[in-house]
Design a protein around this motif. Structure first.
Motif, mmCIF file in Angstrom:
data_model
loop_
_atom_site.group_PDB
_atom_site.id
_atom_site.type_symbol
_atom_site.label_atom_id
_atom_site.label_comp_id
_atom_site.label_asym_id
_atom_site.label_seq_id
_atom_site.Cartn_x
_atom_site.Cartn_y
_atom_site.Cartn_z
ATOM 1 N N ARG A 188 1.026 -7.338 1.785
ATOM 2 C CA ARG A 188 2.307 -7.265 2.505
ATOM 3 C C ARG A 188 3.105 -6.026 2.121
ATOM 4 N NH1 ARG A 188 5.707 -12.413 1.636
ATOM 5 N NH2 ARG A 188 4.708 -12.358 -0.423
ATOM 6 N N GLY A 189 2.858 -5.495 0.941
ATOM 7 C CA GLY A 189 3.555 -4.320 0.448
ATOM 8 C C GLY A 189 3.708 -4.407 -1.051
ATOM 9 N N PRO A 190 3.847 -3.267 -1.751
ATOM 10 C CA PRO A 190 3.829 -3.264 -3.215
ATOM 11 C C PRO A 190 5.038 -3.907 -3.874
ATOM 12 C CG PRO A 190 4.425 -1.101 -2.380
ATOM 13 C CD PRO A 190 4.012 -1.923 -1.190
ATOM 14 N N LEU A 191 6.096 -4.159 -3.121
ATOM 15 C CA LEU A 191 7.301 -4.727 -3.717
ATOM 16 C C LEU A 191 7.405 -6.234 -3.542
ATOM 17 C CD1 LEU A 191 9.922 -1.994 -2.731
ATOM 18 C CD2 LEU A 191 8.448 -2.110 -4.751
ATOM 19 N N PHE A 192 6.455 -6.825 -2.830
ATOM 20 C CA PHE A 192 6.514 -8.263 -2.581
ATOM 21 C C PHE A 192 6.005 -9.103 -3.761
ATOM 22 C CE2 PHE A 192 7.081 -6.904 1.767
ATOM 23 C CZ PHE A 192 7.852 -7.909 2.327
ATOM 24 N N HIS A 193 5.483 -8.420 -4.803
ATOM 25 C CA HIS A 193 4.983 -9.162 -5.957
ATOM 26 C C HIS A 193 5.120 -8.310 -7.208
ATOM 27 C CE1 HIS A 193 1.603 -6.750 -4.482
ATOM 28 N NE2 HIS A 193 1.177 -6.742 -5.730
ATOM 29 N N VAL A 194 5.136 -8.980 -8.352
ATOM 30 C CA VAL A 194 5.172 -8.300 -9.643
ATOM 31 C C VAL A 194 3.965 -8.777 -10.447
ATOM 32 C CG1 VAL A 194 7.666 -7.924 -9.666
ATOM 33 C CG2 VAL A 194 6.748 -10.088 -10.521
ATOM 34 N N ALA A 195 3.979 -8.591 -11.770
ATOM 35 C CA ALA A 195 2.854 -9.011 -12.601
ATOM 36 C C ALA A 195 2.576 -10.500 -12.422
ATOM 37 C CB ALA A 195 3.142 -8.701 -14.069
ATOM 38 N N GLU A 254 15.110 -2.901 -3.037
ATOM 39 C CA GLU A 254 14.362 -2.012 -3.928
ATOM 40 C C GLU A 254 13.618 -0.896 -3.199
ATOM 41 O OE1 GLU A 254 14.256 -1.997 -7.318
ATOM 42 O OE2 GLU A 254 15.895 -3.449 -7.153
ATOM 43 N N LYS A 255 13.453 -1.035 -1.891
ATOM 44 C CA LYS A 255 12.565 -0.134 -1.156
ATOM 45 C C LYS A 255 12.965 1.334 -1.294
ATOM 46 C CE LYS A 255 9.792 -0.504 3.023
ATOM 47 N NZ LYS A 255 9.576 -1.226 4.282
ATOM 48 N N LYS A 282 14.554 2.674 -3.686
ATOM 49 C CA LYS A 282 14.584 3.118 -5.081
ATOM 50 C C LYS A 282 13.189 3.219 -5.690
ATOM 51 C CE LYS A 282 17.402 -0.255 -6.261
ATOM 52 N NZ LYS A 282 18.258 -1.133 -7.122
ATOM 53 N N SER A 283 12.225 2.528 -5.129
ATOM 54 C CA SER A 283 10.905 2.431 -5.747
ATOM 55 C C SER A 283 10.082 3.709 -5.578
ATOM 56 C CB SER A 283 10.136 1.261 -5.125
ATOM 57 O OG SER A 283 8.790 1.265 -5.552
ATOM 58 N N TRP A 284 9.332 4.062 -6.633
ATOM 59 C CA TRP A 284 8.450 5.232 -6.565
ATOM 60 C C TRP A 284 7.361 5.036 -5.524
ATOM 61 C CZ3 TRP A 284 3.206 5.232 -7.193
ATOM 62 C CH2 TRP A 284 2.615 4.126 -7.818
ATOM 63 N N PHE A 285 7.015 3.795 -5.204
ATOM 64 C CA PHE A 285 5.974 3.546 -4.212
ATOM 65 C C PHE A 285 6.322 4.171 -2.858
ATOM 66 C CE2 PHE A 285 4.655 -0.010 -7.014
ATOM 67 C CZ PHE A 285 3.288 0.182 -6.999
ATOM 68 N N PHE A 286 7.614 4.362 -2.600
ATOM 69 C CA PHE A 286 8.042 4.889 -1.308
ATOM 70 C C PHE A 286 8.563 6.322 -1.404
ATOM 71 C CE2 PHE A 286 7.883 0.368 -0.736
ATOM 72 C CZ PHE A 286 7.405 0.227 0.555
ATOM 73 N N LYS A 287 8.229 7.004 -2.493
ATOM 74 C CA LYS A 287 8.638 8.394 -2.677
ATOM 75 C C LYS A 287 7.402 9.304 -2.657
ATOM 76 C CE LYS A 287 12.711 7.091 -5.382
ATOM 77 N NZ LYS A 287 13.623 7.253 -4.241
ATOM 78 N N LYS A 288 7.409 10.243 -1.755
ATOM 79 C CA LYS A 288 6.259 11.137 -1.585
ATOM 80 C C LYS A 288 5.969 11.942 -2.845
ATOM 81 C CE LYS A 288 4.345 14.505 1.671
ATOM 82 N NZ LYS A 288 4.584 15.253 2.944
ATOM 83 N N ALA A 289 7.020 12.431 -3.500
ATOM 84 C CA ALA A 289 6.844 13.265 -4.685
ATOM 85 C C ALA A 289 6.225 12.503 -5.853
ATOM 86 C CB ALA A 289 8.183 13.859 -5.111
ATOM 87 N N HIS A 290 6.312 11.182 -5.816
ATOM 88 C CA HIS A 290 5.780 10.368 -6.897
ATOM 89 C C HIS A 290 4.396 9.809 -6.577
ATOM 90 C CE1 HIS A 290 9.904 9.455 -8.974
ATOM 91 N NE2 HIS A 290 9.715 10.737 -8.690
ATOM 92 N N GLY A 291 3.837 10.215 -5.431
ATOM 93 C CA GLY A 291 2.503 9.741 -5.060
ATOM 94 C C GLY A 291 2.523 8.407 -4.349
#
Length: 358
Positions: free
Chosen positions: A159-166, A179-180, A182-191
């Motif tokens: 569903r997406g990387p923010l829908f779950h944690v450890a 969180e979307k 703010k998260s590095w998952f959605f920042k191009k510069a962070h991969g």
């Protein structure tokens, strides 16, 4: 027997909690230190695994120097894999880094070289590598059950990387939206982006299934979601001498595959000269077609024994027996996957087919 000292460095990726739980559960391993700039990112793991304050750090070098680990588990943002690997490798310890390999082939090569200089092991963990369905599929391939592999088709995501944690604990949709941005998952510069998050699964396991053969050229395309700087959907086609393979990544599946398989199902379909295999994430059976049984049949997955149940078991096994890292976790195999990823990124950006990046 020796108790292996393990440090967890950088908690950008939620898989750190899962990997440290494997250390916690291993009878010959101990968590001697954890490190992240903000303690808040570590708090859930601190509480779940009862990690004492004297083993909690905010500085990487201090953590390693004071705890003297045998190996470190790294879970930084994709764009920081090279930086963290080289920094930790300088301390002369073995490294297990969470997928993907790197943000670029040049970065991957620098990581390999940093560990080679110290003579220490470098392993890249792909959580799907431990799934019995894929271990069983590889055994069927190696035994010649479907002949020579001609095609690999992969659909991977959630569903997406923010829908779950450890521990796959779920997060509310409201929290995901907060969180979307703010998260590095959605920042191009962070991969960020689904391609860099999930394409590695498809092409790395795909390379494993195809006997480490490399493609000739790659064609890829990505979606362009309004308001986001990264993709949530990508399709990559790799052309080999023996045929075409397709690798698709998706953030936004209808359900998470570890709860309910979405449609399309997340997993692999592998076509050979004498048969086919369908294997899907977390399922307890695989489906085969063979010359003898063209109608197809299901078979139960293999029971996987220690030390091949998870990356911590395997890392300790290699260290205790002075063995190199092999298979899906090996830098050599993962480098081929990284070549395909780099080629796909270039192809999507330039909107054309490109030769495999060397």
């Amino acid at each position: 027997m020796k108790t292996w000292r393990v440090a967890g460095i950088n908690f950008d990726h939620m898989h750190m909690g899962d990997n440290l739980r494997m250390v916690y559960n291993h009878p010959r391993a101990e968590i001697v230190g954890i490190c992240h700039e903000e303690r808040e990112r570590m708090q859930d793991t601190i509480e779940k695994l009862n990690i004492h304050d004297d083993r909690i750090f905010s500085d990487v070098d201090e953590c390693i120097e004071k705890t003297q680990p045998d190996f470190a588990i790294l879970c930084p943002a994709t764009a920081k894999h090279g930086e963290y690997t080289q920094r930790v490798a300088a301390h002369g310890i073995h490294i297990l880094i969470e997928k993907p390999f790197a943000a670029s082939l040049a970065e991957a090569d620098a990581m390999i070289e940093a560990c080679k200089k110290t003579g220490r092991l470098l392993a890249i963990n792909w959580p799907l590598a431990w799934e019995p369905c894929y271990v069983t599929a590889k055994r069927m391939i190696d035994e010649g059950k479907i002949g020579e592999v001609l095609e690999v088709h992969h659909y991977g995501g959630n569903r997406g990387p923010l829908f779950h944690v450890a521990d796959k604990d779920e997060v509310s949709p409201e929290e995901v939206q907060r969180e979307k941005n703010k998260s590095w998952f959605f920042k191009k510069a962070h991969g960020g982006g689904s391609m860099l998050d999930y394409l590695g699964y498809g092409v790395t396991l795909g390379t494993w299934f195809q006997g480490c053969r490399s493609p000739i050229e790659v064609t890829a395309t990505v979606d362009q979601p309004i308001g986001l700087e990264v993709d949530e959907h990508s399709v990559t086609i790799a052309r080999y001498e023996h045929g075409l393979s397709k690798f698709e990544t998706r953030w936004g599946t209808f359900t998470d595959p570890w709860v309910y398989q979405p449609q399309p199902k997340c997993g692999f379909v592998i076509t050979g000269t004498k048969g086919t295999i369908a294997a899907y994430d977390y399922e307890k059976q695989i489906r085969l077609q063979t010359v003898e049984h063209p109608e197809g049949f299901e078979m139960p997955v293999d029971k996987i024994e220690e030390p091949l149940q998870n990356p911590v078991q395997y890392m300790i096994h290699c260290l205790e027996n002075d063995k190199p890292i092999e298979g899906i976790l090996s830098p050599d195999l993962c480098r081929i996957g990284q070549q395909i990823i780099d080629s796909a990124v270039q192809s999507a950006a330039e909107k054309r087919t490109v030769p495999l990046v060397e």
